[in-house]
Design an enzyme around this catalytic site. Structure first.
Site, PDB file in Angstrom:
ATOM      1  N   ASN A 213      -1.294   2.464   5.196  1.00  0.00           N
ATOM      2  CA  ASN A 213      -2.767   2.175   5.317  1.00  0.00           C
ATOM      3  C   ASN A 213      -2.477   1.881   6.610  1.00  0.00           C
ATOM      4  O   ASN A 213      -3.993   2.226   7.092  1.00  0.00           O
ATOM      5  CB  ASN A 213      -2.894   0.959   4.914  1.00  0.00           C
ATOM      6  N   GLU A 308       8.880  -6.356   6.404  1.00  0.00           N
ATOM      7  CA  GLU A 308       6.680  -6.914   5.996  1.00  0.00           C
ATOM      8  C   GLU A 308       6.517  -5.872   5.489  1.00  0.00           C
ATOM      9  O   GLU A 308       6.254  -4.611   4.582  1.00  0.00           O
ATOM     10  CB  GLU A 308       6.010  -6.601   7.715  1.00  0.00           C
ATOM     11  N   CYS A 342      -2.307  -5.652   4.637  1.00  0.00           N
ATOM     12  CA  CYS A 342      -1.648  -6.430   3.460  1.00  0.00           C
ATOM     13  C   CYS A 342      -1.994  -7.914   3.929  1.00  0.00           C
ATOM     14  O   CYS A 342      -1.752  -9.234   3.288  1.00  0.00           O
ATOM     15  CB  CYS A 342      -0.701  -6.679   4.493  1.00  0.00           C
TER      16      CYS A 342
HETATM   17  N1  LIG Z   1       3.453  -7.185   5.170  1.00  0.00           N
HETATM   18  C1  LIG Z   1       2.686  -5.939   5.890  1.00  0.00           C
HETATM   19  O1  LIG Z   1       2.420  -6.107   7.097  1.00  0.00           O
HETATM   20  C2  LIG Z   1       2.020  -4.972   5.412  1.00  0.00           C
HETATM   21  C3  LIG Z   1       2.681  -4.491   4.198  1.00  0.00           C
HETATM   22  N2  LIG Z   1       2.344  -3.788   3.337  1.00  0.00           N
HETATM   23  C4  LIG Z   1       2.448  -3.329   1.415  1.00  0.00           C
HETATM   24  O2  LIG Z   1       2.565  -2.429   1.316  1.00  0.00           O
HETATM   25  C5  LIG Z   1       2.621  -1.819   0.082  1.00  0.00           C
HETATM   26  C6  LIG Z   1       1.285  -0.652  -0.005  1.00  0.00           C
HETATM   27  O3  LIG Z   1       1.770   0.063   1.479  1.00  0.00           O
HETATM   28  P1  LIG Z   1       2.184   1.601   0.508  1.00  0.00           P
HETATM   29  O4  LIG Z   1       2.500   2.540   1.657  1.00  0.00           O
HETATM   30  O5  LIG Z   1       2.319   2.246  -0.800  1.00  0.00           O
HETATM   31  O6  LIG Z   1       4.696   0.865  -0.008  1.00  0.00           O
HETATM   32  P2  LIG Z   1       5.311   1.495  -0.524  1.00  0.00           P
HETATM   33  O7  LIG Z   1       6.315   0.106  -0.489  1.00  0.00           O
HETATM   34  O8  LIG Z   1       5.224   2.244  -1.298  1.00  0.00           O
HETATM   35  O9  LIG Z   1       5.893   2.676   0.778  1.00  0.00           O
HETATM   36  C7  LIG Z   1       6.038   1.917   1.824  1.00  0.00           C
HETATM   37  C8  LIG Z   1       6.990   3.199   2.747  1.00  0.00           C
HETATM   38  O10 LIG Z   1       8.287   3.327   2.343  1.00  0.00           O
HETATM   39  C9  LIG Z   1       8.589   4.390   2.060  1.00  0.00           C
HETATM   40  N3  LIG Z   1       9.626   5.014   0.437  1.00  0.00           N
HETATM   41  C10 LIG Z   1       8.924   4.294  -0.813  1.00  0.00           C
HETATM   42  N4  LIG Z   1      10.356   4.912  -1.604  1.00  0.00           N
HETATM   43  C11 LIG Z   1      11.222   4.599  -0.399  1.00  0.00           C
HETATM   44  C12 LIG Z   1      12.740   4.676  -0.228  1.00  0.00           C
HETATM   45  N5  LIG Z   1      13.369   4.316  -1.777  1.00  0.00           N
HETATM   46  N6  LIG Z   1      13.608   4.204   0.653  1.00  0.00           N
HETATM   47  C13 LIG Z   1      12.735   3.912   1.570  1.00  0.00           C
HETATM   48  N7  LIG Z   1      11.377   4.009   2.247  1.00  0.00           N
HETATM   49  C14 LIG Z   1      10.702   4.443   0.556  1.00  0.00           C
HETATM   50  C15 LIG Z   1       7.254   5.533   1.783  1.00  0.00           C
HETATM   51  O11 LIG Z   1       7.552   6.779   1.637  1.00  0.00           O
HETATM   52  P3  LIG Z   1       6.526   7.721   1.100  1.00  0.00           P
HETATM   53  O12 LIG Z   1       5.045   7.761   1.138  1.00  0.00           O
HETATM   54  O13 LIG Z   1       6.731   9.073   1.318  1.00  0.00           O
HETATM   55  O14 LIG Z   1       6.753   7.169  -0.418  1.00  0.00           O
HETATM   56  C16 LIG Z   1       6.422   4.930   2.196  1.00  0.00           C
HETATM   57  O15 LIG Z   1       6.731   5.282   3.875  1.00  0.00           O
HETATM   58  C17 LIG Z   1       1.702  -3.239  -0.142  1.00  0.00           C
HETATM   59  O16 LIG Z   1       2.428  -4.047  -1.274  1.00  0.00           O
HETATM   60  C18 LIG Z   1       1.418  -3.745   0.796  1.00  0.00           C
HETATM   61  O17 LIG Z   1       1.152  -5.383   0.798  1.00  0.00           O
HETATM   62  C19 LIG Z   1       0.720  -2.863   3.789  1.00  0.00           C
HETATM   63  C20 LIG Z   1       0.823  -2.978   5.118  1.00  0.00           C
HETATM   64  C21 LIG Z   1       1.326  -3.665   6.089  1.00  0.00           C
HETATM   65  O1  LIG Z   2      -0.930  -3.349   7.383  1.00  0.00           O
HETATM   66  C1  LIG Z   2      -1.332  -4.081   7.448  1.00  0.00           C
HETATM   67  O2  LIG Z   2      -2.181  -4.377   6.624  1.00  0.00           O
HETATM   68  C2  LIG Z   2      -2.098  -4.500   8.847  1.00  0.00           C
HETATM   69  O3  LIG Z   2      -0.230  -5.184   9.395  1.00  0.00           O
HETATM   70  C3  LIG Z   2      -3.457  -5.283   9.301  1.00  0.00           C
HETATM   71  O4  LIG Z   2      -2.948  -5.225  10.050  1.00  0.00           O
HETATM   72  P1  LIG Z   2      -4.409  -6.026  10.749  1.00  0.00           P
HETATM   73  O5  LIG Z   2      -4.407  -7.626  10.127  1.00  0.00           O
HETATM   74  O6  LIG Z   2      -4.362  -6.695  12.107  1.00  0.00           O
HETATM   75  O7  LIG Z   2      -5.626  -5.391  10.441  1.00  0.00           O
END
Ligand SMILES: NC(=O)C1=CN([C@@H]2O[C@H](COP(=O)(O)OP(=O)(O)OC[C@H]3O[C@@H](n4cnc5c(N)ncnc54)[C@H](OP(=O)(O)O)[C@@H]3O)[C@@H](O)[C@H]2O)C=CC1
Ligand SMILES: O=C(O)[C@H](O)COP(=O)(O)O
Length: 540
Positions: A213, A308, A342
């Site tokens: 994202n 995170e 997130c």
């Molecule tokens: N707390 C925070 O700051 C944030 C949290 N999120 C959370 O992330 C989720 C959505 O994001 P999303 O990208 O779908 O999350 P994912 O956990 O599916 O993927 C995150 C990253 O991990 C990689 N990945 C997948 N499988 C593995 C593995 N086995 N080992 C290492 N890396 C791996 C993915 O690669 P690939 O794409 O190739 O699968 C991607 O680069 C939501 O739950 C959201 O809440 C999102 C943004 C910020």
């Molecule tokens: O991954 C996310 O959702 C971001 O960490 C959110 O960042 P923002 O709250 O500054 O938009």
């Protein structure tokens, strides 16, 4: 068209990139420190070659040892445009051998980088930041195509990332230049015979894994602290977002970092993720994403982890709240980037006495949200994948079956889901607890503040939360009672500004991000003790 972008133009003509540029958008050095302007003219000349190196036919190359390479796997990973649901880009599926090689070179490059003066490390980061900002248009273009981020938000993400890198360089120079001085006689039984000096040293190779994202911003939020602290960096970009990351890494390449210091290995997380995270060459993992992070924490070795993860950010609304302010923040917090943050507001907990009025105000604003493609800057754009859209739909269907009030009709076309407010949600509905990561927001009516706090704290997540009231004393008490990493008073949750500490508790994460915290997390304390033959101050 400036020479800097000639190869993007070449890509455009091949149908691989589509964007419009004008000299005003890309030209000049606005905002670029004068000391870098000279270097930029060199870059203008050399970047055509560099850009042509990033692509091999229709596929993007990965980056290792300062070079752009094709994987020996011969396999490509398709990146699906969420709007068209067709393959838009292709990246290399890197092999385990290639990961091994990257780790080896990262280890070697780190040794000499750690000996590079701090001011020089900072200078290179400033340079990368200014190049990143100059490249904002093409990078934003890939964000639009890969993750359907509205065009203007995509540009904001890149500019914000450049600012983050510069801030990190400045902060690093300040905090890494400081240490501690302790004397021994403050501990019982000791004379002043020992002087202890502490400094911060790098960890080694940092593995950065950002989510889809904010692929650029959440990548640089790991890359810049790692590098300023003297580490090398291996980036595994999210598949949706990989091309934006490769363009961003290209900016670091153009800035002239030493070979092997930064690498970017592409491939599906499900295929190379475990090999990367369990690799013995990795000294630290900085991960942002979903539950994958919990699995990584269980598999990783004895190394520092920065995680995170997801959130179910609650918005508690009291009777005395300014309901217009609340409604505006629910729209911004719940629906920006179609709820795929997130830190999105993911559940509204409103006092029953003001619930009707609030829901009416939110509905009026929902009706004004534009829905459509990211290229048109629509407020609501397609969610990242079909599986994500199906998951969101599952939550909606469950809420329907269990009797939630639909404030709008549920509408979906491909990955595009129209914004939906669900009123009268009850705790037995999945949407009361699970994060949709989409433009669907549940409202739970509460009869006491305690009920709201209880719902917030019963969640397995604890990222952020917010409370709306005009009574600051109450806000602070409620904030203290909410088991979340951050509580926002009278505003929607947000990670930024990027130097603020950002952390989740429970399933929302380990450690704390934010520029200063990330720099500290990517270092280790080293102490040097000077032992004196006699207590100091014993002369004269
Ligand atoms: N707390 C925070 O700051 C944030 C949290 N999120 C959370 O992330 C989720 C959505 O994001 P999303 O990208 O779908 O999350 P994912 O956990 O599916 O993927 C995150 C990253 O991990 C990689 N990945 C997948 N499988 C593995 C593995 N086995 N080992 C290492 N890396 C791996 C993915 O690669 P690939 O794409 O190739 O699968 C991607 O680069 C939501 O739950 C959201 O809440 C999102 C943004 C910020
Ligand atoms: O991954 C996310 O959702 C971001 O960490 C959110 O960042 P923002 O709250 O500054 O938009």
């Amino acid at each position: 068209m400036s020479q800097l972008f000639c190869s993007f133009h070449a890509l455009e003509s091949k149908g691989l990139l589509h964007f419009s540029l004008n000299q005003q958008q890309v030209g000049g050095n606005r905002g670029v420190p004068t000391s870098y302007m000279a270097n930029h003219s060199v870059l203008r000349i050399s970047s055509c070659k560099a850009n042509s190196e990033i692509l091999d036919g229709e596929a993007y190359k990965y980056y290792a040892d300062g070079e752009w390479k094709k994987s020996s796997s011969g396999k490509l990973v398709p990146i699906i445009n969420p709007t068209t649901r067709k393959v838009h880009y292709k990246v290399q599926a890197c092999t385990q051998e290639e990961v091994n090689k990257v780790m080896e070179t990262a280890k070697i490059a780190q040794k000499s980088w750690a000996k590079t003066p701090l001011w020089k490390r900072a200078e290179l980061l400033h340079k990368a930041a200014s190049i990143l900002k100059e490249y904002k248009t093409p990078i934003a273009e890939s964000l639009v195509k890969e993750i359907a981020k509205p065009a203007k938000d995509a540009v904001t993400e890149v500019v914000r990332s450049g600012d983050l890198v510069s801030y990190c360089a400045e902060e690093g120079v300040r905090i890494l230049g400081e240490g501690k001085f302790l004397v021994s006689d403050s501990f019982p039984g000791n004379d002043r015979t020992k002087y202890c000096l502490t400094s911060k040293i790098p960890l080694g190779v940092v593995l950065a894994i950002p989510p889809f994202n904010y692929p650029v911003n959440l990548a640089v939020s790991k890359i810049a602290p790692a590098l300023i602290a003297g580490n090398s960096l291996v980036l595994k970009p999210p598949t949706q977002g990989a091309v934006s990351c490769l363009h961003m890494v290209h900016c670091f390449h153009l800035a002239g970092f030493p070979k092997g210091l930064i690498s970017c290995v592409t491939g599906k997380g499900s295929e190379i993720g475990d090999f990367l995270t369990m690799h013995p060459g990795v000294s630290c993992i900085s991960f942002t994403g979903g539950d994958t992070g919990i699995a990584i924490s269980k598999k990783a070795g004895m190394i520092p982890l920065q995680m995170e993860l997801g959130g179910k950010d609650a918005c508690i609304v009291l009777e005395d709240a300014d309901l217009d302010l609340v409604a505006a923040n629910i729209i911004k917090g719940g629906f920006s980037y179609s709820g795929q943050r997130c830190t999105a507001v993911k559940v509204v907990l409103v006092m029953e006495s003001v619930a009707d009025a609030l829901v009416e105000k939110v509905n009026k604003r929902v009706a004004k949200l534009t829905v459509g493609p990211p290229e048109e800057n629509s407020d609501i754009t397609p969610v990242v994948s079909e599986s994500s859209a199906n998951f969101i739909e599952g939550l909606v269907v469950d809420a329907k079956q269990k009797g939630a009030t639909f404030c709008q009709e549920y509408k979906r076309d491909g990955n595009l889901i129209w914004p939906l407010l669900l009123d009268n949600v009850r705790p037995d509905m999945r949407i009361a607890w699970e994060e949709p990561f989409g433009p669907v927001l549940p409202v739970i009516r509460i009869t006491s503040v305690e009920e709201g706090i209880h719902h917030c704290n019963a969640s397995n997540f604890g990222l952020q939360g917010c409370v709306f009231t005009k009574d600051i004393n109450k806000a602070i008490l409620i904030g203290d009672a909410m088991e979340t990493g951050t509580v926002q008073i009278n505003s929607a949750p947000a990670r930024g500004p990027d130097h603020f500490p950002f952390q989740g508790i429970k399933d929302s994460g380990i450690g704390s991000q934010g520029i200063t915290n990330s720099i500290n997390m990517m270092t280790k304390i080293k102490t040097t003790v000077i032992n004196l033959p006699t207590p100091s101050y014993s002369m004269g």
